[in-house]
Design an enzyme around this catalytic site. Structure first.
Site, PDB file in Angstrom:
ATOM      1  N   THR A  46       0.832  -1.212   0.000  1.00 13.25           N
ATOM      2  CA  THR A  46       0.000   0.000   0.000  1.00 13.25           C
ATOM      3  C   THR A  46       0.863   1.258   0.000  1.00 13.25           C
ATOM      4  OG1 THR A  46      -0.248  -0.468   2.350  1.00 13.25           O
ATOM      5  CG2 THR A  46      -2.153  -0.859   0.961  1.00 13.25           C
ATOM      6  N   PHE A  94       3.750 -18.736  -9.373  1.00 16.58           N
ATOM      7  CA  PHE A  94       3.942 -18.515  -7.949  1.00 16.58           C
ATOM      8  C   PHE A  94       2.744 -17.931  -7.192  1.00 16.58           C
ATOM      9  CE2 PHE A  94       5.523 -16.290  -4.236  1.00 16.58           C
ATOM     10  CZ  PHE A  94       6.409 -17.214  -3.697  1.00 16.58           C
TER      11      PHE A  94
HETATM   12  P1  ATP Z   1      -0.506  -4.391   2.250  1.00 12.85           P
HETATM   13  O1  ATP Z   1      -0.767  -4.927   0.848  1.00 12.85           O
HETATM   14  O2  ATP Z   1      -1.758  -4.366   3.043  1.00 12.85           O
HETATM   15  O3  ATP Z   1       0.271  -3.105   2.251  1.00 12.85           O
HETATM   16  P2  ATP Z   1       1.958  -5.796   2.750  1.00 12.85           P
HETATM   17  O4  ATP Z   1       2.307  -5.569   1.346  1.00 12.85           O
HETATM   18  O5  ATP Z   1       2.786  -5.082   3.781  1.00 12.85           O
HETATM   19  O6  ATP Z   1       0.425  -5.469   2.986  1.00 12.85           O
HETATM   20  P3  ATP Z   1       2.268  -8.648   2.330  1.00 12.85           P
HETATM   21  O7  ATP Z   1       3.285  -9.425   3.076  1.00 12.85           O
HETATM   22  O8  ATP Z   1       2.510  -8.355   0.888  1.00 12.85           O
HETATM   23  O9  ATP Z   1       2.011  -7.316   3.153  1.00 12.85           O
HETATM   24  O10 ATP Z   1       0.885  -9.381   2.516  1.00 12.85           O
HETATM   25  C1  ATP Z   1      -0.279  -8.975   1.879  1.00 12.85           C
HETATM   26  C2  ATP Z   1      -1.513  -9.391   2.629  1.00 12.85           C
HETATM   27  O11 ATP Z   1      -1.205 -10.022   3.860  1.00 12.85           O
HETATM   28  C3  ATP Z   1      -2.406  -8.217   3.027  1.00 12.85           C
HETATM   29  O12 ATP Z   1      -3.732  -8.662   2.926  1.00 12.85           O
HETATM   30  C4  ATP Z   1      -2.049  -7.917   4.451  1.00 12.85           C
HETATM   31  O13 ATP Z   1      -3.115  -7.386   5.231  1.00 12.85           O
HETATM   32  C5  ATP Z   1      -1.653  -9.269   4.954  1.00 12.85           C
HETATM   33  N1  ATP Z   1      -0.571  -9.101   5.951  1.00 12.85           N
HETATM   34  C6  ATP Z   1       0.449  -8.243   5.917  1.00 12.85           C
HETATM   35  N2  ATP Z   1       1.228  -8.330   7.009  1.00 12.85           N
HETATM   36  C7  ATP Z   1       0.662  -9.284   7.780  1.00 12.85           C
HETATM   37  C8  ATP Z   1       0.961  -9.834   9.057  1.00 12.85           C
HETATM   38  N3  ATP Z   1       2.000  -9.413   9.775  1.00 12.85           N
HETATM   39  N4  ATP Z   1       0.136 -10.834   9.531  1.00 12.85           N
HETATM   40  C9  ATP Z   1      -0.912 -11.269   8.806  1.00 12.85           C
HETATM   41  N5  ATP Z   1      -1.248 -10.772   7.601  1.00 12.85           N
HETATM   42  C10 ATP Z   1      -0.488  -9.804   7.082  1.00 12.85           C
END
Ligand code: ATP
Ligand code: MG
Length: 199
Positions: A46, A94
């Site tokens: 985001t 993937f």
């Molecule tokens: P976002 O897309 O909301 O900015 P992100 O890119 O930081 O999240 P990712 O690791 O890419 O996180 O994971 C994407 C998805 O996993 C999103 O739906 C997010 O809400 C969820 N998510 C992110 N961090 C966590 C966490 N620490 N525990 C559980 N779910 C998570």
């Protein structure tokens, strides 16, 4: 507030302002910035899209490459593709349930070719390489090639790379590196991914 407190406050603020002004005046370089947003907390993708919107809002061009096909309908893609932002998603291969390394490697390479086109195009002011870090940790992409493509991109082009566990060589060549730390996440309390918030 007494007059003395007000005077002290004003003096402190004046000193702070002088220091900040000095630092702003001494930062004169202009260049395309490479930013890595990593860590285990929520907010990496985001944040990357925030930068895309910021760039578009100035009438500049941005491109997005997503190296992981999300499980859910992608809100950002729906919006940005509609307004003509080039958007490449690794459609096959993937996911988190990945089983087939060969198919994943091919899909990663194909997506990387699309990323490379953007990273060679000076018309694109900002490229978001969402979840690129995993392609390197899984060895789907060659780190040397990724590094040299990033280093040889147009001089004024900004790049944002997101994903957990960023490769050390990536953070070494980056200009700005932020780590999002997980303090708590609703998922751990049983809240499922929410439309318009998590995807
Ligand atoms: P976002 O897309 O909301 O900015 P992100 O890119 O930081 O999240 P990712 O690791 O890419 O996180 O994971 C994407 C998805 O996993 C999103 O739906 C997010 O809400 C969820 N998510 C992110 N961090 C966590 C966490 N620490 N525990 C559980 N779910 C998570
Ligand atoms: Mg993400």
């Amino acid at each position: 507030m007494t007059e003395k407190t007000q005077n002290n406050h004003q003096k402190r603020q004046q000193k702070l302002k002088e220091k900040v002004d000095e630092r702003i005046a001494s930062a004169q370089d202009e260049k395309g910035v490479l930013q890595v947003i990593t860590g285990n907390g929520k907010g990496k993708t985001t944040s990357g899209f925030g930068m895309v919107i910021r760039c578009l809002g100035h009438g500049m061009q941005a491109g997005v490459v997503q190296f992981i096909k999300g499980q859910w309908d992608n809100g950002e893609k729906n919006l940005l593709s509609n307004i003509g932002v080039p958007f490449a998603v690794m459609e096959t291969g993937f996911t988190w349930e990945t089983q087939n390394k060969e198919a994943d490697t091919i899909a990663a390479q194909q997506t990387w070719q699309q990323a490379k086109l953007m990273l060679q195009n000076p018309e694109i002011d900002l490229v978001l390489l969402d979840e690129l870090t995993y392609m390197l940790s899984y060895d789907y992409l060659d780190i040397d090639e990724v590094i040299s493509t990033l280093e040889n991109r147009p001089a004024m082009q900004h790049v944002v790379v997101t994903g957990r566990g960023a490769h050390r060589r990536l953070t070494e060549i980056a200009d700005t590196v932020s780590e999002v730390r997980n303090v708590k996440h609703a998922f751990d309390a049983g809240v499922k991914a929410q439309l318009g918030f998590d995807y």
